[in-house]
Design an enzyme around this catalytic site. Sequence first.
Site, PDB file in Angstrom:
ATOM      1  CB  ALA B 141      21.324 -62.597 -22.973  1.00 55.90           C
ATOM      2  CD  GLN B 538      23.299 -51.871 -25.920  1.00 57.06           C
ATOM      3  OE1 GLN B 538      22.813 -52.368 -24.962  1.00 57.06           O
ATOM      4  NE2 GLN B 538      23.204 -52.521 -27.168  1.00 57.06           N
ATOM      5  CD  GLU B 605      20.591 -52.909 -16.082  1.00 60.06           C
ATOM      6  OE1 GLU B 605      19.794 -53.435 -15.646  1.00 60.06           O
ATOM      7  OE2 GLU B 605      21.532 -52.363 -15.830  1.00 60.06           O
TER       8      GLU B 605
END
Lengths: 143, 660
Positions: B141, B538, B605
């Site tokens: 996403a 990640q 992030e």
Amino acid sequence: VNGRKVIEKNVDPETMLLPYLRKKLRLTGTKYGCGTGGCGACTVMISRYTPTTKRISHHAANACLIPICSLYGASVTTIEGIGSTKTRIHPVQERIAKCHGTQCGFCTPGMVMSIYTLLRNHPEPSLEQIMEALGGNLCRCTG
Amino acid sequence: EEVSCVGQLVCAVIAESEVQAKRAAKRVKVVYEDLQPLILTIEEAIQHSSFFEPERKLEYGNVDEAFKGVDQILEGEIHMGGQEHFYMETQSMLVVPKGEDQEIDVYVSTQYPKYVQDIVASTLKLPANKVMCHVKRVGGAFGGKIFKTGILAAITAFAANKHGRAVRCVLERGEDMLITGGRHPYLGKYKAGFMNDGRIVALDMEHYSNGGASLDESLIVIEMGLLKMENAYKFPNLRCRAWACKTNGPSNTALRGFGFPQAGLITESCITEVAARCGLAPEKVRTINMYKEIDQTPYKQEINAKNLIQCWKECMAKSSYTLRKAAVEKFNSKNYWKKKGLAVVPLKFPVGLGSITLSQAAALVHIYLDGSVLVTHGGIELGQGVHTKMIQVVSRELKMPMSNIHLRGTSTETVPNTNSSGGSVVADVNGLAVKDACQTLLKRLEPIISKNPQGTWKDWAQAAFDESISLSATGYFRGYESDMNWETGEGHPFHYFVYGAACSEVEIDCLTGAHKNIRTDIVMDIGYSINPALDIGQIEGAFIQGVGLYTIEELQYSPQGVLHTRGPNQYKIPAVCDIPTELHISFLPPSESSNTLYSSKGLGESGLFLGCSVFFAIHDAVNAARRERGLFGPLKLNSPLTPEKIRMACEDKFTKMIPR
């Protein structure tokens, strides 16, 4: 497809393999990522028998670009065909999962099919062959 | 009546099959009348003063005074292109009207099921309790399945409701890229006042983002960009103003990083230029301007930069920076048409959403009489492994094996009123809610367990049932305190900082502009990791997405605002050949506990910005090429640093042959 004979009469010549696998045969492991052959999420293995050489050749292909009319006499292997959690998972699937090579998992069936096809053709591939085989499989999560 | 961008949804066609729907859609005729002015770029928006109000400003110290006492002043600007999310699974949804009591089930690939529930309920004029939104998992996403997905779901739901039949909507890749916006393109203007030893004493910056045709998250993006712009550096006098431009393009939205990859690049670009002017190595200027131990951010939040400095030092050490720099220089002296470049960039990524409301979370845990556990929470599985981490939390709290715990998915039916899954906090806040639920259960079952400490969960569950003790609990986390006063420019908006550093080496081909990523070393401070494998995943994924953002992903538009790049054949996201041949990621040993989930830090992030180490490595290589060709002076390179830009920057007798 995956070892089962499939006969389709009066088929629309515009039908591609990807929607046929997903909607008609309900094999939803092969995914739609771009529809133009650029992302590899729809990778399946196509095998053909050449009567002159009497050999079977295997190659990875983008199901979104293969018209099913071109598959007369060919064999299609999808991700469901090499292993699943229902029956027994294939070592390629196991390795990718255990080595954390999958995050959202959407590109993974395509990756597994590319690796599987590479291993069918070259049981001990070199780094260049691996890069060549996986170059067409995009992954946004792991890079 | 008025269409404001190419790609705006005008009408929808429903049919029995995909082919039929496409044919029907082709028959829809729309007659347009051109309105003026047509604003497509940030420059045009500035010219026409087309902004989403209000302008945001951050000030610290006294910038105007400080400019008077500096050795040198420089001014510059940098453009940054946008980015397409390119989640592998396009926008997809299935809406099934149940036929009874107006119940409607919405199965959708989204990060924000509550929003989908609300917008569908509002469109169909139903109360929210009749709309159930379910999300089992999402095929990627990155911020792009928050608002646009809701709009598409509302349209699909309307169609389903009208005909009383299930309706499926899956966007094709080209449509998805056209209709949904992406990362905000940025224009950064900077004026830096600095001393000859590289210390930047005064900084005056302007950020302009291209927000597209509607507001979406554009204001929050520039606010976050402002608050995070100083990256790892202390600027004693700072003024930064930011505007979100309103243009006639698809509305841009959240994308991993949320303003920081853009604002950070502008700052790093400024630092690189200051270094060039002083004749100093960029890493020296970075070190001299970095936060020192206990300090204060521009919005007066306290910061302890000990781990930042440690990450920086370790990265330089692990990458053998000095040795490799010498090797790069040697290579460059021996090769005219190929150049190597090396760069190291620090990272300070503040984590926080700006208000306590936005970080609240909830969970639901059931223990069944056979001792098995079903858990669900408000977070969405996007591939970041949040469900795995939640099962780990239950396993740790209830002291049972992970195989005994099942998590089916997320639904507004089981856990209501949840926030969208994003901002690097999903595992943290939902984990705290799950922990709360487990602790409630343990407290209730304490008498049962103490009566039979050797028993199994099956025994305890049965005993609890026999004594009428509830085996189901909700968990809640109220959120982290967070505030930011934009009038005074002060606040405590962030809960903690994630620190890191990355060192990248590249090799560029001066004749083709192609570049190879040779090696990257990343060191990060991630607190106590709940699942190092997921965390490394990640960081790797974010880093590569950053490399794509800064070097190979370029969106191309026509002068009329039509998107040309609509698929993987035109818009290039990183593939296996773009991964650095050597990629090393290491973590600092955990040093301090905090009140986050098991003292962990959210990493979704932060890794993305480290992709700019590749940008600056290419910058370094291009500089080496230019110096050799006798071209001195400032080097202006915009992002993305595509082969075209790299090639033309390595000017030689061939580039002089074409008309400019």
